[in-house]
Design an enzyme around this catalytic site. Sequence first.
Site, PDB file in Angstrom:
ATOM      1  N   ASP A 189       0.850  -1.185   0.000  1.00 32.65           N
ATOM      2  CA  ASP A 189       0.000   0.000   0.000  1.00 32.65           C
ATOM      3  C   ASP A 189       0.888   1.237   0.000  1.00 32.65           C
ATOM      4  O   ASP A 189       1.304   1.720   1.057  1.00 32.65           O
ATOM      5  CB  ASP A 189      -0.933   0.000   1.207  1.00 32.65           C
ATOM      6  CG  ASP A 189      -1.963   1.125   1.139  1.00 32.65           C
ATOM      7  OD1 ASP A 189      -1.751   2.080   0.370  1.00 32.65           O
ATOM      8  OD2 ASP A 189      -2.972   1.046   1.857  1.00 32.65           O
ATOM      9  N   HIS A 194       0.316   7.976   3.797  1.00 36.07           N
ATOM     10  CA  HIS A 194       0.936   7.306   4.936  1.00 36.07           C
ATOM     11  C   HIS A 194       2.437   7.557   5.046  1.00 36.07           C
ATOM     12  O   HIS A 194       3.073   7.039   5.973  1.00 36.07           O
ATOM     13  CB  HIS A 194       0.677   5.805   4.846  1.00 36.07           C
ATOM     14  CG  HIS A 194      -0.770   5.456   4.701  1.00 36.07           C
ATOM     15  ND1 HIS A 194      -1.691   5.718   5.672  1.00 36.07           N
ATOM     16  CD2 HIS A 194      -1.458   4.893   3.663  1.00 36.07           C
ATOM     17  CE1 HIS A 194      -2.895   5.312   5.262  1.00 36.07           C
ATOM     18  NE2 HIS A 194      -2.769   4.820   4.048  1.00 36.07           N
ATOM     19  N   ILE A 209      -0.637   9.504   8.358  1.00 36.17           N
ATOM     20  CA  ILE A 209      -1.417   8.647   9.241  1.00 36.17           C
ATOM     21  C   ILE A 209      -1.046   7.183   9.009  1.00 36.17           C
ATOM     22  O   ILE A 209      -0.502   6.816   7.969  1.00 36.17           O
ATOM     23  CB  ILE A 209      -2.934   8.843   9.030  1.00 36.17           C
ATOM     24  CG1 ILE A 209      -3.352   8.407   7.611  1.00 36.17           C
ATOM     25  CG2 ILE A 209      -3.324  10.288   9.294  1.00 36.17           C
ATOM     26  CD1 ILE A 209      -4.855   8.445   7.375  1.00 36.17           C
ATOM     27  N   GLY A 212      -5.052   1.998   8.093  1.00 31.39           N
ATOM     28  CA  GLY A 212      -6.077   1.384   8.935  1.00 31.39           C
ATOM     29  C   GLY A 212      -5.863  -0.109   9.095  1.00 31.39           C
ATOM     30  O   GLY A 212      -6.079  -0.677  10.174  1.00 31.39           O
TER      31      GLY A 212
END
Length: 292
Positions: A189, A194, A209, A212
């Site tokens: 990913d 991120h 961040i 998830g």
Amino acid sequence: MPIDPSAALDAPPSVTPISWQESDVLLYHLALGAGADPTDVRQLAYATERGEEVLPTFAVVAPTLRATSPPAVSFPGVDVDLSTILHASQRVELHRPIPRDGKAEVSTGVAALYDKGSAAIIVVDSEAVGSDGEPLWTSSMRMYSRGEGGFGGDRGPDGPPAPPDRAPDHILETTILPQQALLYRLLGDRNPLHSDPEVASAAGFPRPILHGLCTYGAVCRAVVDRVLDGRSSAVRSLEARFAGVVFPGETLRTAVWVASDRILFTTQVLDRDGAPALSGGEIVVAAHEATA
């Protein structure tokens, strides 16, 4: 129109061959924070060849292990901008333990579309079948796409039930490493949200961040270690909703309730006064495996 319900739901699934090696599994466990204490025997069972455990959440990264581009939300009948997407929830069902080395064919397609008016919920299911022809896992991802609703579809099922109205059986604390998002992105990913401070700032965040699904996997590991004594093979399914963002370096607080073969949980961020991270968490285990 970016979403054509008939085209999306009538399209046959795409089938992709995948493979993984023990080094991929070890990297995945490291990216969830395993090995933070390199003298802890249980952590070394995840992070070195001395163990055989594979966390069930590995199923969510196995199909994208070697991806080097940001993910795209593109299926027959569905072509939406990644910037409109929020990962709403994730479910994994294990049909048998995942081996540390393996091959599989993964069938992926849009399983459902829900119309929330101002947004759409896109449900994408993937089924993995091992090289022996037997099922390995089924995963279901719900994505919330802002601005793509209004196509006249069903609004979808209600949210998950609330946790029991009693004190939790366990309180778990999980520290997210400062570099954890940089490790996790190597699993496929590469969304710059991120890793790139400028992209994060443009999206309204003070810094990049955490993925998830990294939170999802890290909490799974914490529950498996504390409630199931490290027996990841006991997990039959795991589901959770993404209720808020987590930043690398923060500490998570997970409240756990054990009821027979079901383990319910919610996760908050200690550093931000209990801001929600995961809600509606549920792990189903083999009969008599859970301990209160």
